[in-house]
Enzyme design. Sequence first.
Site, PDB file in Angstrom:
ATOM      1  CB  ILE A   1     -22.767  31.873  -9.163  1.00 61.53           C
ATOM      2  CG1 ILE A   1     -22.040  31.881 -10.507  1.00 61.53           C
ATOM      3  CG2 ILE A   1     -23.800  32.985  -9.125  1.00 61.53           C
ATOM      4  CD1 ILE A   1     -22.883  31.477 -11.697  1.00 61.53           C
TER       5      ILE A   1
ATOM      6  N   PRO B   1     -15.815  31.819 -11.552  1.00 57.95           N
ATOM      7  CG  PRO B   1     -17.151  33.707 -11.889  1.00 57.95           C
ATOM      8  CD  PRO B   1     -16.196  32.784 -12.590  1.00 57.95           C
TER       9      PRO B   1
ATOM     10  CG  ASN C   1     -23.079  21.018 -17.832  1.00 59.09           C
ATOM     11  OD1 ASN C   1     -24.299  20.952 -17.889  1.00 59.09           O
ATOM     12  ND2 ASN C   1     -22.442  22.092 -17.396  1.00 59.09           N
TER      13      ASN C   1
ATOM     14  CG  ASP D   1     -16.609  23.125 -11.467  1.00 55.36           C
ATOM     15  OD1 ASP D   1     -17.414  23.915 -10.945  1.00 55.36           O
ATOM     16  OD2 ASP D   1     -16.629  21.899 -11.277  1.00 55.36           O
TER      17      ASP D   1
ATOM     18  CG  PHE E   1     -29.852  21.661  -7.094  1.00 54.25           C
ATOM     19  CD1 PHE E   1     -30.541  22.820  -6.789  1.00 54.25           C
ATOM     20  CD2 PHE E   1     -30.573  20.510  -7.386  1.00 54.25           C
ATOM     21  CE1 PHE E   1     -31.930  22.839  -6.768  1.00 54.25           C
ATOM     22  CE2 PHE E   1     -31.962  20.523  -7.369  1.00 54.25           C
ATOM     23  CZ  PHE E   1     -32.643  21.680  -7.062  1.00 54.25           C
TER      24      PHE E   1
ATOM     25  CE  LYS F   1     -13.812  24.912 -37.791  1.00 61.46           C
ATOM     26  NZ  LYS F   1     -14.168  24.316 -39.056  1.00 61.46           N
TER      27      LYS F   1
HETATM   28  N1  CTP Z   1     -22.247  26.520  -8.541  1.00 62.13           N
HETATM   29  C1  CTP Z   1     -22.178  27.875  -8.813  1.00 62.13           C
HETATM   30  N2  CTP Z   1     -21.100  28.391  -9.459  1.00 62.13           N
HETATM   31  C2  CTP Z   1     -20.072  27.589  -9.848  1.00 62.13           C
HETATM   32  C3  CTP Z   1     -20.131  26.196  -9.585  1.00 62.13           C
HETATM   33  C4  CTP Z   1     -21.241  25.696  -8.944  1.00 62.13           C
HETATM   34  O1  CTP Z   1     -23.122  28.606  -8.464  1.00 62.13           O
HETATM   35  N3  CTP Z   1     -19.059  28.115 -10.470  1.00 62.13           N
HETATM   36  C5  CTP Z   1     -23.391  26.005  -7.804  1.00 62.13           C
HETATM   37  C6  CTP Z   1     -24.266  25.054  -8.570  1.00 62.13           C
HETATM   38  O2  CTP Z   1     -25.321  25.755  -9.219  1.00 62.13           O
HETATM   39  C7  CTP Z   1     -24.803  24.147  -7.481  1.00 62.13           C
HETATM   40  C8  CTP Z   1     -23.677  24.092  -6.490  1.00 62.13           C
HETATM   41  O3  CTP Z   1     -22.872  25.248  -6.743  1.00 62.13           O
HETATM   42  O4  CTP Z   1     -25.898  24.695  -6.811  1.00 62.13           O
HETATM   43  C9  CTP Z   1     -22.822  22.870  -6.555  1.00 62.13           C
HETATM   44  O5  CTP Z   1     -22.393  22.658  -7.877  1.00 62.13           O
HETATM   45  P1  CTP Z   1     -21.382  21.489  -8.193  1.00 62.13           P
HETATM   46  O6  CTP Z   1     -20.999  21.565  -9.619  1.00 62.13           O
HETATM   47  O7  CTP Z   1     -21.960  20.222  -7.654  1.00 62.13           O
HETATM   48  O8  CTP Z   1     -20.226  21.935  -7.221  1.00 62.13           O
HETATM   49  P2  CTP Z   1     -18.760  22.333  -7.462  1.00 62.13           P
HETATM   50  O9  CTP Z   1     -18.445  23.471  -6.564  1.00 62.13           O
HETATM   51  O10 CTP Z   1     -18.508  22.539  -8.900  1.00 62.13           O
HETATM   52  O11 CTP Z   1     -18.022  21.070  -6.891  1.00 62.13           O
HETATM   53  P3  CTP Z   1     -17.409  19.793  -7.609  1.00 62.13           P
HETATM   54  O12 CTP Z   1     -17.559  19.998  -9.102  1.00 62.13           O
HETATM   55  O13 CTP Z   1     -16.021  19.808  -7.160  1.00 62.13           O
HETATM   56  O14 CTP Z   1     -18.217  18.637  -7.091  1.00 62.13           O
END
Ligand code: CTP
Length: 407
Positions: free
Chosen positions: A312, A310, A214, A282, A330, A292
């Site tokens: 975190i 997972p 990303n 995610d 965040f 490859k």
């Molecule tokens: N986060 C995390 N582990 C994941 C996904 C997210 O620790 N697997 C943490 C990010 O570091 C951030 C917060 O969760 O502090 C929110 O991340 P975000 O990507 O906005 O949330 P998601 O749970 O992925 O929700 P969505 O993508 O559905 O908006």
Amino acid sequence: MLNGKKILLIISGGIAAYKSLLLIRLIKQNGGSVQTIITRSGEQFVTPLSVASLSGEKVFTDLFDLTDETEIGHIELSRSADLIVVAPASADIMAQMANGLASDLATTALLATDKSVLVAPAMNVRMWENAATQRNIETLKNDGVLFVGPDEGAMACGEFGLGRMAEPDAILEAIGDCFETDGDLQNKPLFGKKVLITAGPTHEPIDPVRYIANRSSGKQGYALAKAAVALGAHTVLVSGPTSLPIPEGAELLPVETANEMFDETMAELPADIAIFAAAVADFRVENAADQKMKKKNKDDVPSLELVQNPDILATVAAHKSKRPTLVVGFAAETENVIENAKLKLARKGCDLIIANDVGHGSDVMGGSENTIHIVSKNGVEDWPQMSKQEVADKLMAYLVDQLGVEV
Ligand code: CTP
């Protein structure tokens, strides 16, 4: 600022050596004194005469100089200093230091010293990125050697990237930091506290050469680590791949995937404050290919089976025995920023969500500015647009307040 501190400056070979002349002046203007060793390659870039004129002290170049050895000796030279500064530090001198070599006066003094050593690397970006250099840096850091820089920018050789020596005023500041006594450190609000920060993107492999990623640059998380160090915290930064320099004083744990980030983060608990600034993927590819992936024919389109990574933040926030006192998430949102952040606060079980709009035209991901909203069970605080470092400094001060630490 330097109150009579004695600096032993080692100038090794590199075009940045000219900046060391300015550094000598700055050290002297700030109340320090400078003895200098110039390596043989260093002498190709600055002369002992110009260094002696600026420092007002003898300049040493030769390990086997009889007069120097009888008058002071290389052991005494390295021990009588309060701090050794290597600026510029070439890839070669760092390699020698990492391997304990003592082939000339500079490396002998470095091996013989019982004082702290601060290095300001300066080299071409490819030399900086070379695996051998990175290995040596890791070794030196583990040995307790301190670093300032390098900076990113245009280089004398015409290339662009990391490897430019830190500017003399930044080196002076780092020298000042080295003399901060434990007493000063103990007065800082987060002294004795551990701050754990995740930052950057994660890379989820598709095959050995491709991955899902990303746009996160890691800048906000790195800025937070810098702010936490400045407040005296033991700061651990678990970071996905970024091109940012390691924040001075922070412990960097580099990772690639969300699973690795999960493992490293869990292994670092307990902590007093945990901040989750990483943009964690995610999903990951369930069965990443070992080789490859190839197109079998012109219509061949592979399909990727994704599984969830997972969470975190949610796992740490729900930890039975090791939940940090403050768990901060965040939320990067592209629409309904506040409503989504409120939902996330509840879903993740954290104490605060720092919400920001990363929608089209916001320039937050990868940019240097950020506009945040602090969402907690007590309501929403909107902060004006600031640089990511300002956001970090203010946010850390806010967290100190939340932690209820006496300042
Ligand atoms: N986060 C995390 N582990 C994941 C996904 C997210 O620790 N697997 C943490 C990010 O570091 C951030 C917060 O969760 O502090 C929110 O991340 P975000 O990507 O906005 O949330 P998601 O749970 O992925 O929700 P969505 O993508 O559905 O908006």
